[in-house]
Write an enzyme that holds these catalytic residues in place. Structure first.
Site, PDB file in Angstrom:
ATOM      1  N   GLU A 152       0.843  -1.197   0.000  1.00 42.52           N
ATOM      2  CA  GLU A 152       0.000   0.000   0.000  1.00 42.52           C
ATOM      3  C   GLU A 152       0.877   1.245   0.000  1.00 42.52           C
ATOM      4  O   GLU A 152       2.031   1.193   0.418  1.00 42.52           O
ATOM      5  CB  GLU A 152      -0.884  -0.011   1.254  1.00 42.52           C
ATOM      6  N   LYS A 183       2.808   4.584   0.952  1.00 39.09           N
ATOM      7  CA  LYS A 183       3.276   5.190   2.199  1.00 39.09           C
ATOM      8  C   LYS A 183       2.911   6.670   2.130  1.00 39.09           C
ATOM      9  O   LYS A 183       3.448   7.415   1.311  1.00 39.09           O
ATOM     10  CB  LYS A 183       4.789   5.016   2.340  1.00 39.09           C
ATOM     11  N   ASP A 217       2.625  10.512   2.962  1.00 41.26           N
ATOM     12  CA  ASP A 217       3.550  11.474   3.553  1.00 41.26           C
ATOM     13  C   ASP A 217       2.783  12.488   4.396  1.00 41.26           C
ATOM     14  O   ASP A 217       2.454  13.574   3.953  1.00 41.26           O
ATOM     15  CB  ASP A 217       4.313  12.180   2.425  1.00 41.26           C
ATOM     16  N   TYR A 273      -4.623   2.655   8.618  1.00 42.65           N
ATOM     17  CA  TYR A 273      -3.862   1.526   8.079  1.00 42.65           C
ATOM     18  C   TYR A 273      -3.238   0.625   9.143  1.00 42.65           C
ATOM     19  O   TYR A 273      -2.539  -0.326   8.832  1.00 42.65           O
ATOM     20  CB  TYR A 273      -2.777   2.009   7.113  1.00 42.65           C
ATOM     21  N   LYS A 304      11.062   2.726  -0.500  1.00 45.96           N
ATOM     22  CA  LYS A 304      11.023   4.150  -0.816  1.00 45.96           C
ATOM     23  C   LYS A 304      11.222   4.391  -2.308  1.00 45.96           C
ATOM     24  O   LYS A 304      11.944   3.650  -2.973  1.00 45.96           O
ATOM     25  CB  LYS A 304      12.110   4.902  -0.027  1.00 45.96           C
ATOM     26  N   CYS A 338      43.968  18.988  12.796  1.00 44.12           N
ATOM     27  CA  CYS A 338      42.621  19.296  13.262  1.00 44.12           C
ATOM     28  C   CYS A 338      42.382  20.798  13.119  1.00 44.12           C
ATOM     29  O   CYS A 338      43.192  21.594  13.589  1.00 44.12           O
ATOM     30  CB  CYS A 338      42.488  18.875  14.717  1.00 44.12           C
ATOM     31  N   CYS A 379      42.047  22.157  17.152  1.00 39.80           N
ATOM     32  CA  CYS A 379      43.147  22.166  18.127  1.00 39.80           C
ATOM     33  C   CYS A 379      44.508  22.051  17.447  1.00 39.80           C
ATOM     34  O   CYS A 379      45.537  22.073  18.112  1.00 39.80           O
ATOM     35  CB  CYS A 379      42.964  21.050  19.148  1.00 39.80           C
ATOM     36  N   CYS A 418      41.462  13.434  14.546  1.00 41.87           N
ATOM     37  CA  CYS A 418      42.290  14.355  15.319  1.00 41.87           C
ATOM     38  C   CYS A 418      42.892  13.568  16.473  1.00 41.87           C
ATOM     39  O   CYS A 418      42.204  12.818  17.152  1.00 41.87           O
ATOM     40  CB  CYS A 418      41.404  15.478  15.844  1.00 41.87           C
ATOM     41  N   CYS A 469      41.521  18.483  22.691  1.00 41.50           N
ATOM     42  CA  CYS A 469      40.811  19.069  21.557  1.00 41.50           C
ATOM     43  C   CYS A 469      39.459  19.616  22.013  1.00 41.50           C
ATOM     44  O   CYS A 469      38.584  18.873  22.455  1.00 41.50           O
ATOM     45  CB  CYS A 469      40.614  18.040  20.453  1.00 41.50           C
TER      46      CYS A 469
HETATM   47  S1  IVH Z   1       2.553   1.022   9.026  1.00 41.47           S
HETATM   48  C1  IVH Z   1       4.307  -0.761  12.910  1.00 41.47           C
HETATM   49  N1  IVH Z   1       1.559   1.948   6.797  1.00 41.47           N
HETATM   50  O1  IVH Z   1       5.441   5.734   7.949  1.00 41.47           O
HETATM   51  C2  IVH Z   1       4.216  -0.088  11.582  1.00 41.47           C
HETATM   52  N2  IVH Z   1       2.964   3.373   8.073  1.00 41.47           N
HETATM   53  O2  IVH Z   1       8.210   5.163   8.510  1.00 41.47           O
HETATM   54  C3  IVH Z   1       3.258   1.011  11.568  1.00 41.47           C
HETATM   55  N3  IVH Z   1       3.229   5.608   7.127  1.00 41.47           N
HETATM   56  O3  IVH Z   1       5.271   6.259  11.394  1.00 41.47           O
HETATM   57  C4  IVH Z   1       3.334   1.811  10.353  1.00 41.47           C
HETATM   58  N4  IVH Z   1       1.935   5.322   5.385  1.00 41.47           N
HETATM   59  O4  IVH Z   1       3.602   7.512   9.925  1.00 41.47           O
HETATM   60  C5  IVH Z   1       2.338   2.204   7.846  1.00 41.47           C
HETATM   61  N5  IVH Z   1       0.553   2.669   4.838  1.00 41.47           N
HETATM   62  C6  IVH Z   1       1.329   2.915   5.879  1.00 41.47           C
HETATM   63  C7  IVH Z   1       1.951   4.163   6.081  1.00 41.47           C
HETATM   64  C8  IVH Z   1       2.776   4.346   7.178  1.00 41.47           C
HETATM   65  C9  IVH Z   1       2.704   6.184   6.038  1.00 41.47           C
HETATM   66  C10 IVH Z   1       4.164   6.288   8.043  1.00 41.47           C
HETATM   67  C11 IVH Z   1       3.789   6.201   9.505  1.00 41.47           C
HETATM   68  C12 IVH Z   1       4.993   5.629  10.184  1.00 41.47           C
HETATM   69  C13 IVH Z   1       6.062   5.873   9.187  1.00 41.47           C
HETATM   70  C14 IVH Z   1       7.178   4.872   9.338  1.00 41.47           C
END
Ligand code: IVH
Length: 717
Positions: free
Chosen positions: A127, A129, A131, A237, A325, A430, A433, A448, A454
């Site tokens: 799924e 991620k 932001d 999620y 990522k 350095c 120092c 150093c 230092c």
């Molecule tokens: S799962 C135990 N699912 O990414 C794992 N996180 O880098 C719980 N985030 O702090 C996270 N989309 O804020 C999960 N589909 C997704 C997400 C997600 C964004 C963020 C979340 C987390 C951070 C970790």
């Protein structure tokens, strides 16, 4: 006021740069007059005109955006002090992976941990991620009771009143929801909403740098009515504490959240193979720019919740999930200089000073250069710069920024190299120092040799000592530490950690008063002394981490603290440890104990022993212990299980779990796992093919059980 007569379209690059500089200074000055002195000198309309012109020039010359640009200043930092919420279940973060190979490794590690047969299907969810910022919503008896930010993962901020203004978040759950459930997910702002908001805000002079900051700033408002006016959204999620199980798979639980009225992401899919996973990743990446919200990768999670449970967690992230990522964003700019920073251990680190450039929504002015070989373009195995290409001041360079990591220089645009650019000569002294700086054989870093003389190293050690994950003394930041370190007056000087704690007493008898010194003032001095006194008792692991022993980072400090429970016990062992001299030499018992702590190896143990062997460290430590008491760690054995506190050895073939899982499971139930059998062993779990360890255990009269009996004993069948 700036000369704002020439149309933006007609400005040359040089004129634009000059004008942006002038606008930044004038807007900042007017902000100061307006906010701090309540005495604006120009009309609101003129002020707005300056901001609009600044934005217009930046839009035409994005590479000229300054790091101090008014457009990047987040709107008024809310002074609202939110109360704290301790999360019932910690909010963890995710590991990151970047390449297809990393994804393969992730899947392989999951399979290995579970001892999952190669031909057996293993399903993952994939799924986007999002932001934004993560949020935990606690419902009791199906009513929203608390909303908390992630904070440091253990403790977050209570933002319930603000969260209640978000239309997309249900205030009530339907009857099938358990009595207690914490629904977790991401608060975010759509990109179009963000642009519209910024346009509205441009008139007030406050704009946000990106949708993420905008969401965070909008949520952290003192007045919930302000939050209400901001178009915040939420995707569910994940979850924290629940009084009843929510389902059997990740996918099903998230669908259930959807039925309860939460928004869930439509791009979540179940994938049965690495091919399906990568295909879904590419599909999401292709849509990225068309999605209405910002995403920075794809998250993979093991679908079955019973398997998630078995996989468990490492210190900060689950073993059952990872974030893949997207490739980092890149831009070119000019390298204007190279500075050398001296770290706590004397390492000289070159830092690139860059002409400000926007990379992925953030202005970058510095980048890491790693070490001298990196600058010379040699021996950069594993590093991104192209081999054989050196970096010179004046060069046009390709800069990359990925997530939260420090920007890096990837490449040099040779065609643009100035004719007079000289190869960079790395200093052999350095810069602080002036001691010789040397490179040990096989080491990439030049250090150093000034050690205790230092000043840079000493300042860095102090900064580390008071930093957030160590003693965490508020009011002692970088600037203050430098001030106290350089203070010549005995009543003000802080040169070693103990001095922090004697400062107040020295002040009491001195005529030089801190509160009379610029930048301090009576209130901040009182607060500072209170913050210092507050840390006269401190957790063992924080104290140990603060000492800055090489290789003893936060995780290792915790491991050591959990093992020894008291600092005194740890110190006694570290001081009496005798390291092995040759190959066959096992070292004495104290050494073996150190070296045998879970997760601690010879390198760390050696660094610990060497630290205590150094006379100066002993003096610093004794002085410090006269002021500060490290608290005893509470034994983890509160997990009441039949194996808590026991030392267990696994031997022979295990059929229901991998070695890693066996170890993680034993630790979860409060047992210690040892690699070899000795008189200290309490229990041996032996599988088929067990040999000498089993024999020794029998000879020593130690209890031996098989794998099934182990599962029975810990109550897991
Ligand atoms: S799962 C135990 N699912 O990414 C794992 N996180 O880098 C719980 N985030 O702090 C996270 N989309 O804020 C999960 N589909 C997704 C997400 C997600 C964004 C963020 C979340 C987390 C951070 C970790």
């Amino acid at each position: 006021m700036s000369d704002m007569t020439k149309p933006v379209e007609d400005l040359t690059e040089a004129e634009a740069a000059a004008e942006l500089a002038r606008l930044a200074a004038e807007i900042a000055e007017n902000d100061r007059l307006y906010h701090l002195q309540d005495a604006p000198k120009i009309s609101d309309a003129d002020y707005d005109a300056m901001r609009l012109r600044n934005a217009a020039i930046e839009a035409r010359f994005p590479e000229l955006v300054r790091s101090d640009s008014p457009s990047l200043k987040v709107g008024a930092t809310p002074s609202a002090a939110f109360t704290q919420v301790v999360h019932a279940v910690p909010m963890l973060s995710l590991d990151n992976v970047f390449t297809d190979g990393d994804v393969l490794d992730f899947i392989a590690s999951v399979r290995r941990f579970l001892a999952w047969p190669a031909d057996q299907e293993l399903v993952f969810t994939a799924e986007p991620k999002i932001d934004g910022l993560s949020m935990s919503l606690r419902y009791e008896n199906r009513r929203l009771v608390t909303a908390a930010t992630r904070g440091d993962g253990t403790t977050g901020e209570n933002v319930t009143a603000n969260i209640r203004t978000i239309a997309e978040i249900p205030q009530h759950l339907p009857a099938d929801a358990p009595d207690v459930v914490e629904v977790r997910g991401e608060v975010y702002m759509r990109r179009d909403d963000f642009f519209a908001l910024n346009q509205r805000m441009a008139e007030t002079g406050q704009v946000f740098a990106n949708p993420r900051n905008s969401a965070a700033g909008s949520l952290r408002q003192k007045d919930p009515e302000v939050t209400r006016s901001r178009p915040l959204k939420f995707f569910a999620y994940a979850w924290g504490e629940t009084s009843d199980p929510l389902g059997e798979t990740q996918y099903d639980v998230v669908q259930r959240f959807g039925q309860w009225g939460f928004a869930i992401n439509g791009l979540m899919a179940r994938c049965k193979s690495i091919e399906e996973i990568l295909e879904h990743y590419l599909g999401i990446e292709e849509q990225r720019s068309e999605l209405p919200y910002d995403i920075d990768g794809v998250v993979y999670k093991v679908d079955r919740l019973d398997l998630q449970e078995r996989l468990g967690f490492r210190s900060r992230s689950p073993r059952w999930a990872t974030a893949h990522k997207f490739a980092a964003e890149k831009a070119t700019t000019v390298l204007t200089g190279i500075d050398i920073q001296v770290g706590r251990t004397g390492a000289l680190t070159p830092v690139a000073r860059l002409h400000p450039v926007t990379v992925g929504g953030v202005v970058v002015t510095n980048a890491t250069l790693h070490n001298e070989d990196y600058i010379r373009g040699i021996g950069n195995s594993g590093q991104p710069i192209r081999d054989g290409r050196d970096i010179r001041v004046g060069d046009t360079v390709l800069v990359q920024r990925a997530g939260d990591v420090i920007p890096q220089i990837l490449d040099v645009v040779l065609e643009k190299r100035p004719a007079d650019a000289q190869p960079y000569v790395f200093p052999d002294r350095c810069p602080v120092c002036h001691s010789h700086a040397v490179r040990e054989e096989g080491e990439a870093v030049r250090r150093c040799t000034g050690g205790l003389i230092c000043a840079a190293q000493a300042v860095e050690r102090l900064r580390h000592f008071v930093s957030r994950n160590a003693l965490d003394i508020e009011g002692l930041g970088e600037k203050q530490i430098e001030f106290f370190f350089n203070a010549e007056d005995r009543a003000l000087s802080i040169r070693s950690p103990a001095d922090i704690f004697t400062l107040k007493a020295r002040q009491a008898t001195s005529l030089t008063k801190l509160e009379n010194i610029e930048g301090f003032g009576a209130v901040s001095v009182r607060k500072l002394f209170a913050a210092i006194d507050d840390r006269r008792q401190v957790e063992f692991s924080r104290f140990l981490f603060g000492l800055g022993i090489r290789h003893v980072g936060e995780t290792n400090a915790k491991r050591i603290a959990r093992h020894f429970l008291s600092f005194t016990a740890f110190r006694a062992t570290a001081e009496s440890a005798v390291m092995p001299e040759g190959k066959g030499d096992p070292g004495n018992a104290a050494w073996q104990e150190l070296n045998g702590i879970n997760g601690i190896g010879a390198v760390v143990a050696e660094a610990v022993v060497e630290f205590f062997a150094e006379e100066h460290n002993q003096q610093v430590l004794n002085a410090l212990l006269a002021e500060v008491t490290p608290l005893d760690e509470q034994p983890v054995g509160q997990v009441s299980s039949p194996v808590a506190g026991k030392t267990v050895v696994f031997t022979g073939a295990l059929e229901r779990m991998s070695r890693d899982e066996a170890k993680a499971m034993a630790e979860k139930f409060g047992a210690k796992v040892a690699g070899s059998v000795s008189k200290k062993t309490d229990l041996v779990v032996a599988g088929p093919g067990a040999g000498s360890k089993l024999k020794l255990a029998t000879e020593l009269g130690i209890e031996v059980i098989d794998e099934d009996a182990w599962f029975e004993r810990v109550g897991r069948n």
